[in-house]
Scaffold this active site. Structure first.
Site, PDB file in Angstrom:
ATOM      1  N   SER A 214      15.728   8.049 129.199  1.00  0.00           N
ATOM      2  CA  SER A 214      16.085   7.548 128.952  1.00  0.00           C
ATOM      3  C   SER A 214      16.077   6.173 129.604  1.00  0.00           C
ATOM      4  CB  SER A 214      18.211   7.623 128.099  1.00  0.00           C
ATOM      5  OG  SER A 214      18.244   6.007 127.730  1.00  0.00           O
TER       6      SER A 214
ATOM      7  N   TYR B  86      27.257   8.720 130.968  1.00  0.00           N
ATOM      8  CA  TYR B  86      25.078   8.334 130.235  1.00  0.00           C
ATOM      9  C   TYR B  86      24.197   7.941 131.071  1.00  0.00           C
ATOM     10  CZ  TYR B  86      21.547   8.715 127.300  1.00  0.00           C
ATOM     11  OH  TYR B  86      20.628   8.843 126.502  1.00  0.00           O
TER      12      TYR B  86
HETATM   13  N1  LIG Z   1      18.502   8.728 120.509  1.00  0.00           N
HETATM   14  C1  LIG Z   1      18.067   7.693 121.498  1.00  0.00           C
HETATM   15  O1  LIG Z   1      18.925   6.763 121.125  1.00  0.00           O
HETATM   16  C2  LIG Z   1      17.843   8.532 122.679  1.00  0.00           C
HETATM   17  C3  LIG Z   1      17.685   7.363 123.369  1.00  0.00           C
HETATM   18  C4  LIG Z   1      16.504   7.702 124.652  1.00  0.00           C
HETATM   19  C5  LIG Z   1      16.718   8.800 125.409  1.00  0.00           C
HETATM   20  N2  LIG Z   1      18.063   9.953 124.365  1.00  0.00           N
HETATM   21  C6  LIG Z   1      17.323  11.337 124.350  1.00  0.00           C
HETATM   22  O2  LIG Z   1      16.817  11.703 123.398  1.00  0.00           O
HETATM   23  C7  LIG Z   1      16.982  13.369 123.887  1.00  0.00           C
HETATM   24  C8  LIG Z   1      17.813  13.931 122.087  1.00  0.00           C
HETATM   25  O3  LIG Z   1      18.870  13.442 121.726  1.00  0.00           O
HETATM   26  P1  LIG Z   1      18.375  12.675 120.183  1.00  0.00           P
HETATM   27  O4  LIG Z   1      18.484  11.008 120.027  1.00  0.00           O
HETATM   28  O5  LIG Z   1      17.401  13.460 119.925  1.00  0.00           O
HETATM   29  O6  LIG Z   1      19.639  13.332 120.027  1.00  0.00           O
HETATM   30  P2  LIG Z   1      20.874  14.307 118.756  1.00  0.00           P
HETATM   31  O7  LIG Z   1      20.138  13.874 117.508  1.00  0.00           O
HETATM   32  O8  LIG Z   1      22.651  14.129 118.512  1.00  0.00           O
HETATM   33  O9  LIG Z   1      20.552  15.872 119.008  1.00  0.00           O
HETATM   34  C9  LIG Z   1      21.107  16.197 120.188  1.00  0.00           C
HETATM   35  C10 LIG Z   1      20.266  17.927 120.487  1.00  0.00           C
HETATM   36  O10 LIG Z   1      20.463  18.430 121.624  1.00  0.00           O
HETATM   37  C11 LIG Z   1      21.547  19.907 121.081  1.00  0.00           C
HETATM   38  N3  LIG Z   1      22.507  19.843 121.999  1.00  0.00           N
HETATM   39  C12 LIG Z   1      23.406  19.250 122.233  1.00  0.00           C
HETATM   40  N4  LIG Z   1      24.077  20.181 123.786  1.00  0.00           N
HETATM   41  C13 LIG Z   1      23.616  20.967 122.629  1.00  0.00           C
HETATM   42  C14 LIG Z   1      24.556  22.395 123.732  1.00  0.00           C
HETATM   43  N5  LIG Z   1      25.142  22.242 124.619  1.00  0.00           N
HETATM   44  N6  LIG Z   1      23.140  23.552 124.125  1.00  0.00           N
HETATM   45  C15 LIG Z   1      21.758  23.226 123.150  1.00  0.00           C
HETATM   46  N7  LIG Z   1      21.753  22.730 122.771  1.00  0.00           N
HETATM   47  C16 LIG Z   1      22.810  21.112 122.807  1.00  0.00           C
HETATM   48  C17 LIG Z   1      21.924  19.880 119.497  1.00  0.00           C
HETATM   49  O11 LIG Z   1      21.746  20.663 119.078  1.00  0.00           O
HETATM   50  P3  LIG Z   1      23.643  21.301 118.459  1.00  0.00           P
HETATM   51  O12 LIG Z   1      24.528  20.014 118.371  1.00  0.00           O
HETATM   52  O13 LIG Z   1      22.964  21.445 117.235  1.00  0.00           O
HETATM   53  O14 LIG Z   1      23.474  22.919 119.155  1.00  0.00           O
HETATM   54  C18 LIG Z   1      20.500  18.474 118.638  1.00  0.00           C
HETATM   55  O15 LIG Z   1      19.265  19.499 118.988  1.00  0.00           O
HETATM   56  C19 LIG Z   1      18.852  13.417 124.681  1.00  0.00           C
HETATM   57  O16 LIG Z   1      18.506  13.643 125.893  1.00  0.00           O
HETATM   58  C20 LIG Z   1      19.168  11.898 124.625  1.00  0.00           C
HETATM   59  O17 LIG Z   1      19.995  11.421 125.763  1.00  0.00           O
HETATM   60  C21 LIG Z   1      17.772  10.073 122.834  1.00  0.00           C
END
Ligand SMILES: NC(=O)c1ccc[n+]([C@@H]2O[C@H](COP(=O)([O-])OP(=O)(O)OC[C@H]3O[C@@H](n4cnc5c(N)ncnc54)[C@H](OP(=O)(O)O)[C@@H]3O)[C@@H](O)[C@H]2O)c1
Length: 269
Positions: free
Chosen positions: A138, A151
């Site tokens: 991130s 975070y």
């Molecule tokens: N969106 C943003 O603004 C942003 C910005 C920078 C970086 N990121 C990073 O990008 C990545 C993806 O984020 P996103 O935005 O796609 O988030 P999201 O839509 O909330 O998705 C999170 C994913 O992680 C899975 N997950 C969470 N805890 C888990 C566990 N204990 N075991 C297995 N799977 C788990 C969830 O699946 P289930 O809950 O269904 O298991 C879901 O598939 C993350 O690392 C986040 O920090 C996001």
């Protein structure tokens, strides 16, 4: 060396998330064979059915040893060549109010689990002609941002792990990459965070932009990739002149606190 996408077998954690689904769709179009993981079977099945090609799903909580055992067994059988650590959770608000179990869960999910999975899968990746590890970090893995302390700690840690491992494996057949999205339109962001970003004038990317960046990063063989301007510039400035970023963010602190401290957060989420 150009990536032979159709030869890749890729484990994608967080596959059912906003970024995960976009990455899965992009890689499936390129001919990659995917092993999709998340904790919700219905969401995984819906994703699997939406993708072209043959893929596998594994429903597992990657913060548990048992969950990782399940994932590793499938990766072993499928001759894994690529690992994308995208699963993640967040926690916002005043540091002192974050419950201790939430701190543990966040560090387990965002930092311990990708490290543990990478260690267990490395022997399999080393048997591939060329192996790839991509850790989704991130902008907040380079810039400490108020009301995101834990975070930020997890993503700073993931960035350090990625950089060190990339240097350790420099002379091997496994390449290690760090991809840093800025704010992206997914469910990880609460309504309060979205409102804060609007008030601060922060851009929020569609998840497809992250998927496109991941593919471009691998094709161009860039160890680090930061998405979006001015975020990538601030990340660099924070590395050399953090006092400048201290001053810029101090001016934004009242706005950040207005949206993310406990008094207001509940009203907005
Ligand atoms: N969106 C943003 O603004 C942003 C910005 C920078 C970086 N990121 C990073 O990008 C990545 C993806 O984020 P996103 O935005 O796609 O988030 P999201 O839509 O909330 O998705 C999170 C994913 O992680 C899975 N997950 C969470 N805890 C888990 C566990 N204990 N075991 C297995 N799977 C788990 C969830 O699946 P289930 O809950 O269904 O298991 C879901 O598939 C993350 O690392 C986040 O920090 C996001």
């Amino acid at each position: 060396m150009a990536i032979l996408w159709q030869e890749q077998v890729c484990l994608l954690t967080g596959a059912t998330g906003g970024i995960g689904k976009a990455v899965a769709s992009k890689l499936a179009e390129l001919g990659v064979s995917l092993i999709l993981t998340g904790r919700n079977t219905d969401k995984l099945t819906a994703l699997l059915e939406s993708l072209p090609g043959q893929h596998t799903l594994v429903c597992a909580d990657i913060t548990t040893e048992e969950g990782r055992d399940k994932v590793v067994a499938v990766c072993h059988d499928r001759h894994l060549s690529m690992l994308i650590n995208s699963a993640g959770i967040t926690e916002t608000g005043d540091f002192k109010t974050i419950p201790a179990p939430r701190i543990d869960a966040l560090l387990m999910t965002n930092l311990n689990a990708p490290i543990a999975l990478t260690q267990r899968l490395l022997p399999i990746l080393q048997r591939a002609r060329q192996g790839y590890v991509i850790n989704v970090g991130s902008t907040f893995g380079s810039i400490g941002f108020a009301c995101h302390s834990v975070y930020c700690a997890s993503k700073f840690g993931l960035r350090g792990f990625t950089e060190a491992l990339s240097r350790e494996l420099a002379n091997s057949n496994v390449s290690v990459f760090y991809l840093a999205p800025r704010a992206t339109q997914t469910d990880i962001n609460s309504a309060a965070v979205v409102s804060m970003n609007q008030a601060l004038g922060n851009q929020m990317d569609p998840p497809g932009r992250v998927a496109d960046a991941l593919v471009e990063q691998l094709q161009r063989n860039k160890a680090r990739w930061f998405i979006g301007f001015p975020e990538k510039l601030f990340a660099r400035i924070n590395g050399v002149l953090p006092e400048l970023v201290d001053r810029a963010l101090a001016k934004k602190l009242p706005t950040i606190q207005r949206f993310l401290t406990s008094a207001t957060k509940e009203k907005l989420s």
